[in-house]
Design a protein around this motif. Structure first.
Motif, PDB file in Angstrom:
ATOM      1  N   ASP A 141     -13.528  72.902  22.718  1.00 17.62           N
ATOM      2  CA  ASP A 141     -12.445  72.087  22.168  1.00 17.62           C
ATOM      3  C   ASP A 141     -11.338  71.775  23.166  1.00 17.62           C
ATOM      4  OD1 ASP A 141     -13.672  72.126  19.624  1.00 17.62           O
ATOM      5  OD2 ASP A 141     -12.782  74.085  19.203  1.00 17.62           O
ATOM      6  N   PHE A 142     -11.301  72.514  24.296  1.00 20.75           N
ATOM      7  CA  PHE A 142     -10.212  72.354  25.250  1.00 20.75           C
ATOM      8  C   PHE A 142     -10.719  72.125  26.670  1.00 20.75           C
ATOM      9  CE2 PHE A 142      -8.666  75.083  21.814  1.00 20.75           C
ATOM     10  CZ  PHE A 142      -7.516  74.401  21.440  1.00 20.75           C
ATOM     11  N   GLU A 143      -9.967  71.318  27.410  1.00 24.96           N
ATOM     12  CA  GLU A 143     -10.267  71.089  28.821  1.00 24.96           C
ATOM     13  C   GLU A 143      -8.976  71.221  29.626  1.00 24.96           C
ATOM     14  OE1 GLU A 143     -11.992  67.718  31.929  1.00 24.96           O
ATOM     15  OE2 GLU A 143     -12.111  67.382  29.765  1.00 24.96           O
ATOM     16  N   MET A 153     -11.938  66.470  22.249  1.00 28.22           N
ATOM     17  CA  MET A 153     -11.534  67.360  23.338  1.00 28.22           C
ATOM     18  C   MET A 153     -10.025  67.273  23.551  1.00 28.22           C
ATOM     19  SD  MET A 153     -12.580  69.510  25.712  1.00 28.22           S
ATOM     20  CE  MET A 153     -14.335  69.170  25.964  1.00 28.22           C
ATOM     21  N   THR A 154      -9.373  68.425  23.565  1.00 25.95           N
ATOM     22  CA  THR A 154      -7.928  68.497  23.776  1.00 25.95           C
ATOM     23  C   THR A 154      -7.640  68.847  25.224  1.00 25.95           C
ATOM     24  OG1 THR A 154      -7.542  69.220  21.483  1.00 25.95           O
ATOM     25  CG2 THR A 154      -5.798  69.644  23.081  1.00 25.95           C
ATOM     26  N   ASN A 155      -6.928  67.966  25.928  1.00 23.53           N
ATOM     27  CA  ASN A 155      -6.592  68.205  27.334  1.00 23.53           C
ATOM     28  C   ASN A 155      -5.341  69.081  27.445  1.00 23.53           C
ATOM     29  OD1 ASN A 155      -8.717  66.615  28.287  1.00 23.53           O
ATOM     30  ND2 ASN A 155      -7.489  64.750  28.124  1.00 23.53           N
ATOM     31  N   VAL A 156      -5.399  70.078  28.330  1.00 21.17           N
ATOM     32  CA  VAL A 156      -4.320  71.052  28.458  1.00 21.17           C
ATOM     33  C   VAL A 156      -3.830  71.141  29.900  1.00 21.17           C
ATOM     34  CG1 VAL A 156      -3.673  73.482  28.183  1.00 21.17           C
ATOM     35  CG2 VAL A 156      -5.261  72.435  26.554  1.00 21.17           C
ATOM     36  N   LEU A 157      -2.501  71.153  30.067  1.00 23.68           N
ATOM     37  CA  LEU A 157      -1.878  71.388  31.368  1.00 23.68           C
ATOM     38  C   LEU A 157      -1.132  72.711  31.294  1.00 23.68           C
ATOM     39  CD1 LEU A 157      -0.854  70.603  34.221  1.00 23.68           C
ATOM     40  CD2 LEU A 157       1.002  69.329  33.090  1.00 23.68           C
ATOM     41  N   ILE A 158      -1.335  73.578  32.287  1.00 25.31           N
ATOM     42  CA  ILE A 158      -0.677  74.880  32.337  1.00 25.31           C
ATOM     43  C   ILE A 158       0.380  74.855  33.439  1.00 25.31           C
ATOM     44  CG2 ILE A 158      -0.993  77.358  32.686  1.00 25.31           C
ATOM     45  CD1 ILE A 158      -3.977  76.868  31.911  1.00 25.31           C
ATOM     46  N   ALA A 159       1.629  75.143  33.080  1.00 26.17           N
ATOM     47  CA  ALA A 159       2.733  75.140  34.054  1.00 26.17           C
ATOM     48  C   ALA A 159       3.412  76.502  34.049  1.00 26.17           C
ATOM     49  CB  ALA A 159       3.731  74.032  33.714  1.00 26.17           C
ATOM     50  N   ASP A 160       3.142  77.304  35.080  1.00 27.42           N
ATOM     51  CA  ASP A 160       3.708  78.649  35.165  1.00 27.42           C
ATOM     52  C   ASP A 160       3.726  79.076  36.624  1.00 27.42           C
ATOM     53  OD1 ASP A 160       3.961  81.171  32.896  1.00 27.42           O
ATOM     54  OD2 ASP A 160       3.836  81.709  35.018  1.00 27.42           O
ATOM     55  N   HIS A 161       4.810  79.759  37.035  1.00 33.37           N
ATOM     56  CA  HIS A 161       4.927  80.146  38.441  1.00 33.37           C
ATOM     57  C   HIS A 161       4.229  81.463  38.751  1.00 33.37           C
ATOM     58  CE1 HIS A 161       8.315  81.706  36.167  1.00 33.37           C
ATOM     59  NE2 HIS A 161       8.625  82.560  37.128  1.00 33.37           N
ATOM     60  N   HIS A 162       3.583  82.069  37.780  1.00 28.88           N
ATOM     61  CA  HIS A 162       2.813  83.291  38.009  1.00 28.88           C
ATOM     62  C   HIS A 162       1.321  82.958  38.051  1.00 28.88           C
ATOM     63  CE1 HIS A 162       6.519  85.143  36.079  1.00 28.88           C
ATOM     64  NE2 HIS A 162       6.477  85.667  37.288  1.00 28.88           N
ATOM     65  N   ALA A 214      -6.258  79.798  31.584  1.00 25.22           N
ATOM     66  CA  ALA A 214      -7.440  78.984  31.877  1.00 25.22           C
ATOM     67  C   ALA A 214      -8.719  79.720  31.482  1.00 25.22           C
ATOM     68  CB  ALA A 214      -7.472  78.618  33.358  1.00 25.22           C
ATOM     69  N   SER A 215      -8.766  81.015  31.771  1.00 20.80           N
ATOM     70  CA  SER A 215      -9.934  81.823  31.425  1.00 20.80           C
ATOM     71  C   SER A 215     -10.111  81.902  29.911  1.00 20.80           C
ATOM     72  CB  SER A 215      -9.787  83.228  32.016  1.00 20.80           C
ATOM     73  OG  SER A 215     -10.875  84.050  31.646  1.00 20.80           O
ATOM     74  N   LEU A 216      -8.991  82.016  29.201  1.00 21.08           N
ATOM     75  CA  LEU A 216      -9.019  82.099  27.741  1.00 21.08           C
ATOM     76  C   LEU A 216      -9.646  80.864  27.114  1.00 21.08           C
ATOM     77  CD1 LEU A 216      -8.042  83.599  25.140  1.00 21.08           C
ATOM     78  CD2 LEU A 216      -5.896  82.319  25.377  1.00 21.08           C
ATOM     79  N   LEU A 217      -9.383  79.698  27.720  1.00 19.18           N
ATOM     80  CA  LEU A 217      -9.849  78.434  27.145  1.00 19.18           C
ATOM     81  C   LEU A 217     -11.130  77.905  27.777  1.00 19.18           C
ATOM     82  CD1 LEU A 217      -6.420  76.569  26.874  1.00 19.18           C
ATOM     83  CD2 LEU A 217      -7.595  77.872  25.098  1.00 19.18           C
ATOM     84  N   ARG A 218     -11.567  78.538  28.875  1.00 18.45           N
ATOM     85  CA  ARG A 218     -12.677  78.000  29.669  1.00 18.45           C
ATOM     86  C   ARG A 218     -13.968  77.825  28.863  1.00 18.45           C
ATOM     87  NH1 ARG A 218     -12.619  81.444  33.817  1.00 18.45           N
ATOM     88  NH2 ARG A 218     -11.198  80.078  34.978  1.00 18.45           N
TER      89      ARG A 218
END
Length: 210
Positions: free
Chosen positions: A26-28, A1-10, A18-22
């Protein structure tokens, strides 16, 4: 499992990624943040495998922050997902340690492809830019050619100059001395083929650096 952090002001961008990877096994998603301070809080407490970051994230200086992240969190893979076109910032981002650079104009499937490639340890640049670089375009007036001549630090100095910062301010921001700033200005004038600061700032706007 690959952990992902999303950083964006929009908000819509954060939700979209998040929806794309939900639905992927393979991704969390371990966090979604809107500014630099929130991003660093999570990086320090629960460092992800992949950080998807907007270059213009509030409270940080994009390229300089990227370099710092790669230094402090050596195992992290960074994907820049930005409103700036790839031709202007991609090379600088890759030099600073990013594993991918994508414009927000790309298709959803392209973003997912890039994330999957980076998760496997690869680097992603769009096909058009890759082809341009492979062909070694020699047109001196081509913006990509001019961009390729600039280092990551030169772009930082140019960005600050274009924002109206004085040498003293730039030196303080980048933790260098004023003489070094002057040296960078001289290099920029030569590389962008201009004679004065006003033309240099105009050139930076043509390059979409500012």
């Amino acid at each position: 499992m690959t952990n992902v952090l999303i950083a964006d002001h929009h908000p819509i961008t954060r939700k979209g990624i998040a929806s794309l990877l939900r639905n992927s096994e393979d991704f969390e998603i371990i966090g979604k943040v809107s500014n630099g301070n929130e991003m660093y809080d999570i990086l320090k407490s629960n460092t992800p495998d992949i950080l998807i970051m907007e270059l213009d994230l509030p409270q940080i200086n994009g390229i300089m922050a990227l370099r710092t992240i790669k230094k402090e969190f050596t195992g992290i893979k960074v994907i820049i997902f930005s409103s700036h076109p790839e031709e202007m910032y991609a090379l600088s981002a890759i030099k600073a340690g990013a594993s991918a650079y994508l414009s927000k104009t790309v298709a959803t499937k392209t973003l997912k492809k890039a994330i999957e490639r980076v998760a496997r340890g690869g680097i992603y640049l769009n096909d058009n830019l890759t082809q341009q670089l492979a062909n070694g375009n020699t047109n001196e007036n081509n913006m990509v050619v001019k961009y390729k001549k600039l280092s990551s630090r030169e772009i930082e100095v140019l960005n600050l100059l274009s924002s109206g910062k004085r040498n003293k301010d730039i030196a303080s921001t980048l933790s260098i001395n004023e003489k070094t700033v002057s040296t960078y200005k001289t290099r920029l004038l030569k590389k962008l083929k201009v004679d004065n600061l006003a033309d240099l700032i105009h050139q930076s706007r043509l390059l979409h650096i500012n």
